[in-house]
Design a protein around this motif. Structure first.
Motif, short mmCIF file in Angstrom:
data_model
loop_
_atom_site.label_atom_id
_atom_site.label_comp_id
_atom_site.label_asym_id
_atom_site.label_seq_id
_atom_site.Cartn_x
_atom_site.Cartn_y
_atom_site.Cartn_z
N CYS A 1 79.64 72.97 62.99
CA CYS A 1 79.66 72.31 61.68
C CYS A 1 79.30 70.83 61.79
CB CYS A 1 81.04 72.47 61.03
SG CYS A 1 81.50 74.18 60.66
N GLN B 1 83.91 66.79 57.09
CA GLN B 1 83.48 68.09 56.57
C GLN B 1 83.52 69.15 57.67
OE1 GLN B 1 80.54 70.05 57.16
NE2 GLN B 1 79.82 68.69 58.80
N LEU C 1 87.27 70.04 57.94
CA LEU C 1 87.70 70.88 56.83
C LEU C 1 87.07 72.28 56.93
CD1 LEU C 1 89.27 71.20 54.24
CD2 LEU C 1 87.37 70.13 52.99
N SER C 2 85.80 72.33 57.30
CA SER C 2 85.14 73.63 57.49
C SER C 2 85.84 74.44 58.58
CB SER C 2 83.67 73.43 57.86
OG SER C 2 82.94 72.80 56.83
N THR D 1 87.69 77.97 58.12
CA THR D 1 87.19 79.08 58.93
C THR D 1 88.32 79.76 59.69
OG1 THR D 1 85.04 77.98 59.19
CG2 THR D 1 85.57 79.72 60.76
N LEU E 1 80.88 74.18 52.38
CA LEU E 1 82.06 74.67 53.09
C LEU E 1 82.07 76.19 53.15
CD1 LEU E 1 84.78 72.27 51.62
CD2 LEU E 1 83.65 72.11 53.85
N HIS F 1 79.61 77.37 55.73
CA HIS F 1 80.11 77.17 57.09
C HIS F 1 81.15 78.23 57.46
CE1 HIS F 1 78.91 72.62 57.30
NE2 HIS F 1 77.91 73.43 57.57
#
Length: 551
Positions: free
Chosen positions: A205, A57, A60-61, A65, A141, A144
């Protein structure tokens, strides 16, 4: 120069000692080597899944971003447009907001009773909320991205603004398309800054707490959240310590990579002043590009705070400031009830004490580093990174360390309010040092020498020469410390006494209680805390001299 002995002792007692206690508890819970807790982590699919979720996560965040922040970085780097300074400040505000406020803001925007669902129900005459993002990965998400996009905009945008635009233009002359010029010329030059921003985003994150705790709805848990659960709700300190040890190892590894990327970003390149590289948008195409780059990001960054304020004023049909007035009341008339406004008082007292202690220690550290760098030594090379270490340590891990280490003589502080101040100071200290140090380095040496020739003692030289010159930088450090203390949640959630909650802790408690009144009070207190942090950041921008300061 001032001796750094006192700050070093502070770091030893309230940083290294708690971390060492965590390591000892995870490896030897009964005083003898016992790897059972670590074995349970490796042998349990649950904890491996938590580690895997924490990692992917965060990855992916970070990707989302970077994708969200790059267009904004380009716009701020290459265009000079009206309101640019104000927009820069407004876009930076989300990063200084406490995570618990960010989570509440996204609940106010995307929750079943949130702003977006209410608007869609009214527009299409729906009986039920069409969007159900509460307790979903998508909400985590988005939060973040909201929280960290400004890192990409500012870190990459600052580097991009100083790159010589003649380089990609030369590639275009040689036949490269705009995409090829970006991919083969600009992107390689941006990679060190882009890598630093991405890795810093990944670290934030990876150690996410308040966002996952509130928006995850109990369905998702990072290492940080699991440490909290295993300390407060399902007490198992050896297991919590083992989880914290894993997180410490991961975080320090990431911080090591980050510092190396920072060094690469500082490598010599062909740089130009941003006043030369940025141009005013003239054509319709320029304005269309600028709007396309900034509008989606601006909407994402401004919508959650706006929704938070709007919902705090209108929730449940309450008019105006009803939920704010409810913060002062005791609806049940209980002598044991603590009005939420008491949390505001507690936060203010903790923040003021944090400012005093962090300024004292930070000024000593910054002065010692600046003095040592005029006479290079091993100590000069050691002090600077040493006092940056707390930035790479999660607040929840720090709070757990305090519970484990500071509950017996000679440091029996477990029930003392001082413990909160110490934790907040440790988190704020690196920011104070980085705010003050550049200003101290900029003090002309001949002023100090002239004062010494006239008979001033080292203390008088510092008080009469250095302090007046660095006063504005000290003010920036003080505001940083105050804002960080007001919003700190991770460590405080573990160590604050039940009768002395801070604003973030009170918000979390109100969210956990049923009823629209409690939720309205949580919104109102979140809006107040957001206002304090916003004013603090704007004050930092006001006091900062010529961009001096490293945060």
């Amino acid at each position: 120069s001032l001796s750094p002995l006192l700050p070093l002792l502070f770091l030893l007692l309230f940083y290294f000692y708690p971390l060492a206690s965590i390591i000892a508890l995870s490896l030897a819970p009964q005083g003898q080597l016992d790897l059972g807790a670590l074995g349970r982590l490796v042998g349990s699919t649950r904890y491996l899944e938590i580690l895997w979720f924490t990692t992917w996560q965060a990855g992916l965040s970070t990707l989302l971003t970077v994708l969200a922040g790059l267009p904004g970085a380009y716009a701020f780097a290459r265009y000079a447009f009206p309101g640019k300074s104000l927009l820069t400040a407004l876009m930076t505000v989300p990063f200084v907001l406490p995570t618990v406020v960010v989570a509440v803001a996204f609940t106010a925007l995307l929750g079943p009773r949130g702003w977006l669902n209410q608007a869609l129900m009214a527009a299409f005459a729906l009986q039920r909320p069409p969007l159900n993002l509460q307790g979903t990965l998508a909400a985590i998400l988005l939060a973040h991205v909201f929280y960290n996009a400004v890192l990409v905009v500012r870190m990459v945008g600052t580097h991009w603004a100083n790159l010589d635009p003649a380089l990609p233009e030369a590639a275009r002359v040689l036949g490269a398309s705009r995409w090829q010029a970006f991919r083969q010329v600009t992107l390689p030059l941006l990679m060190p800054a882009l890598g630093s921003a991405a890795l810093l985003t990944f670290i934030f994150c990876f150690t996410s707490f308040g966002v996952v705790l509130i928006l995850g709805g109990g369905r998702y848990a990072t290492l940080e959240v699991e440490i909290f659960y295993r300390t407060v709700y399902l007490p198992n300190l050896p297991l919590a310590a083992a989880l914290a040890l894993v997180q410490i190892l991961f975080t320090f590894l990431l911080m090591t990579v980050y510092t190396r990327l920072q060094a690469r970003a500082a490598a010599p390149q062909t740089l130009r002043p941003r006043q030369v590289t940025a141009r005013r948008p003239r054509s319709a195409g320029d304005w269309a590009t600028l709007t396309a780059c900034l509008l989606p990001l601006t909407a994402l960054l401004l919508a959650p705070p706006a929704a938070l304020v709007e919902r705090s004023l209108t929730l449940g049909g309450a008019a105006g400031l009803a939920h704010y007035r409810a913060l002062f009341t005791n609806p049940r008339g209980s002598v044991f009830y603590t009005p939420p406004i008491d949390a505001v008082r507690n936060s203010l007292l903790f923040a003021l004490a944090t400012v005093a202690l962090s300024l004292l220690l930070g000024l000593i550290v910054a002065t010692a580093i600046a003095g040592q760098q005029r006479r290079p030594s091993f100590l000069a090379r050691l002090l600077d990174p040493l006092f940056m270490l707390p930035l790479g340590t999660s607040a929840v891990t720090l709070g757990l360390g305090y519970i484990v280490a500071l509950d017996e003589p000679p440091l029996n502080l477990r029930t003392s309010p001082l413990l909160v101040v110490l934790a907040h100071t440790l988190v704020a200290l690196p920011f104070v040092v980085r705010a003050v140090l550049p200003a101290l380095r900029a003090v002309p040496a001949h002023l100090r020498q002239a004062a010494a020739v006239l008979g001033a003692s080292p203390w008088q030289v510092w008080r009469e020469v250095d302090l007046p010159i660095i006063a504005r930088a000290v003010a920036v450090g003080a505001v940083f410390a105050f804002t960080i203390s007001m919003g700190e949640f991770g460590a405080t959630a573990l160590i604050a006494r039940p009768t002395l909650p801070t604003m973030p802790v009170a918000i979390y408690r109100l969210l956990g209680q049923p009823g629209a009144t409690n939720y309205g009070q949580a919104l109102a207190m979140s809006a107040l805390l957001m206002g304090v942090c916003t004013l603090g950041f704007l004050a930092i921008e006001r006091f900062r001299v010529g961009g001096v300061g490293e945060f």
